[in-house]
Scaffold this motif. Structure first.
Motif, short mmCIF file in Angstrom:
data_model
loop_
_atom_site.label_atom_id
_atom_site.label_comp_id
_atom_site.label_asym_id
_atom_site.label_seq_id
_atom_site.Cartn_x
_atom_site.Cartn_y
_atom_site.Cartn_z
N ILE A 5 0.84 -1.20 0.00
CA ILE A 5 0.00 0.00 0.00
C ILE A 5 0.87 1.25 0.00
CG2 ILE A 5 -1.60 1.37 1.42
CD1 ILE A 5 -2.88 -1.38 2.22
N THR A 6 1.87 1.28 0.85
CA THR A 6 2.77 2.44 0.92
C THR A 6 3.53 2.62 -0.39
OG1 THR A 6 3.01 2.23 3.31
CG2 THR A 6 4.74 3.43 2.15
N ALA A 7 4.07 1.53 -0.94
CA ALA A 7 4.84 1.62 -2.18
C ALA A 7 4.00 2.12 -3.35
CB ALA A 7 5.47 0.27 -2.50
N LEU A 8 2.76 1.64 -3.46
CA LEU A 8 1.89 2.09 -4.55
C LEU A 8 1.49 3.55 -4.38
CD1 LEU A 8 -0.32 -1.10 -4.90
CD2 LEU A 8 1.38 -0.26 -6.55
N THR A 9 1.21 3.93 -3.15
CA THR A 9 0.88 5.34 -2.87
C THR A 9 2.07 6.23 -3.22
OG1 THR A 9 -0.66 4.68 -1.14
CG2 THR A 9 0.15 6.95 -1.07
N ASP A 10 3.25 5.83 -2.82
CA ASP A 10 4.46 6.60 -3.12
C ASP A 10 4.74 6.66 -4.62
OD1 ASP A 10 4.74 6.98 -0.40
OD2 ASP A 10 6.40 5.56 -0.18
N ALA A 11 4.35 5.62 -5.36
CA ALA A 11 4.56 5.62 -6.81
C ALA A 11 3.79 6.76 -7.47
CB ALA A 11 4.15 4.28 -7.41
N VAL A 12 2.54 6.96 -7.06
CA VAL A 12 1.75 8.07 -7.60
C VAL A 12 2.36 9.40 -7.17
CG1 VAL A 12 -0.49 9.24 -7.52
CG2 VAL A 12 -0.39 6.78 -7.81
N GLY A 13 2.76 9.47 -5.90
CA GLY A 13 3.39 10.69 -5.39
C GLY A 13 4.68 11.03 -6.09
N SER A 14 5.42 10.01 -6.54
CA SER A 14 6.69 10.28 -7.23
C SER A 14 6.48 10.92 -8.60
CB SER A 14 7.49 8.98 -7.38
OG SER A 14 6.95 8.13 -8.38
N VAL A 15 5.31 10.73 -9.18
CA VAL A 15 5.01 11.32 -10.49
C VAL A 15 4.27 12.65 -10.35
CG1 VAL A 15 3.75 10.99 -12.66
CG2 VAL A 15 4.98 9.06 -11.61
N PHE A 16 3.29 12.72 -9.44
CA PHE A 16 2.45 13.91 -9.33
C PHE A 16 2.75 14.78 -8.11
CE2 PHE A 16 -0.12 11.08 -11.99
CZ PHE A 16 -0.41 11.93 -13.04
N GLY A 17 3.62 14.35 -7.23
CA GLY A 17 3.97 15.10 -6.04
C GLY A 17 3.38 14.46 -4.79
N PRO A 18 4.05 14.66 -3.65
CA PRO A 18 3.63 13.99 -2.42
C PRO A 18 2.22 14.36 -1.95
CG PRO A 18 5.40 15.56 -1.99
CD PRO A 18 5.22 15.48 -3.47
N ASP A 19 1.77 15.57 -2.21
CA ASP A 19 0.41 15.94 -1.80
C ASP A 19 -0.64 15.13 -2.56
OD1 ASP A 19 1.28 17.75 0.07
OD2 ASP A 19 1.14 19.47 -1.28
N PHE A 20 -0.36 14.80 -3.80
CA PHE A 20 -1.28 14.00 -4.61
C PHE A 20 -1.39 12.59 -4.05
CE2 PHE A 20 -2.90 12.07 -8.55
CZ PHE A 20 -3.76 13.06 -8.98
N GLY A 21 -0.28 12.10 -3.49
CA GLY A 21 -0.27 10.76 -2.91
C GLY A 21 -1.25 10.62 -1.76
N LYS A 22 -1.58 11.72 -1.08
CA LYS A 22 -2.51 11.68 0.04
C LYS A 22 -3.93 11.34 -0.39
CE LYS A 22 0.14 15.11 2.56
NZ LYS A 22 0.18 16.49 3.05
#
Length: 126
Positions: A21-38
């Motif tokens: 769950i953390t790794a997949l969330t961080d994957a989106v954040g790595s492309v769109f920014g950490p706030d998007f990962g939330k």
């Protein structure tokens, strides 16, 4: 809201849920920014080994199938060049990082774009 649905063999998933769950969330954040990962939602669906097959043959490995759905415009946003390719790479890296490098070649990632006006939360369009 970006949303993952991940299907894979239960025996590969058990005990690794928080890390995946953390790794997949961080994957989106790595492309769109950490706030998007939330904003990322994740559903992990474990399947018994005999319920997963390719080409009519039972899978011997985890065979992760990852679907990420979010607004269509996010995939073509001018501030995020090459978003689809970057997401597929980051998602595959995330899965391989948690489940093992041997899963990289069997990880299927599908990006689904939802048109504006086709998503709702609490009975309202968002």
């Amino acid at each position: 809201m970006p949303h993952y649905t991940v299907h894979l063999r239960e025996d590969a998933l058990t005990g690794r849920e928080p890390q995946l769950i953390t790794a997949l969330t961080d994957a989106v954040g790595s492309v769109f920014g950490p706030d998007f990962g939330k904003l990322v939602g994740v559903d992990l669906i474990g399947l018994p080994p005999h319920r997963r097959a390719t080409g009519g043959l039972p899978q011997t490995g985890p065979a992760p199938q990852v679907t990420l759905s979010m607004r269509e415009a996010a995939y073509t946003h001018p501030a995020v060049p090459e978003a689809p390719q970057r997401l597929i790479g980051a998602i595959t890296d995330a899965v391989a990082g948690v489940l093992g490098e041997e899963t990289r070649q069997e990880t299927l990632v599908t990006l689904v774009g939802v048109p504006e006006g086709r998503t709702g939360v609490g009975g309202r369009l968002v």
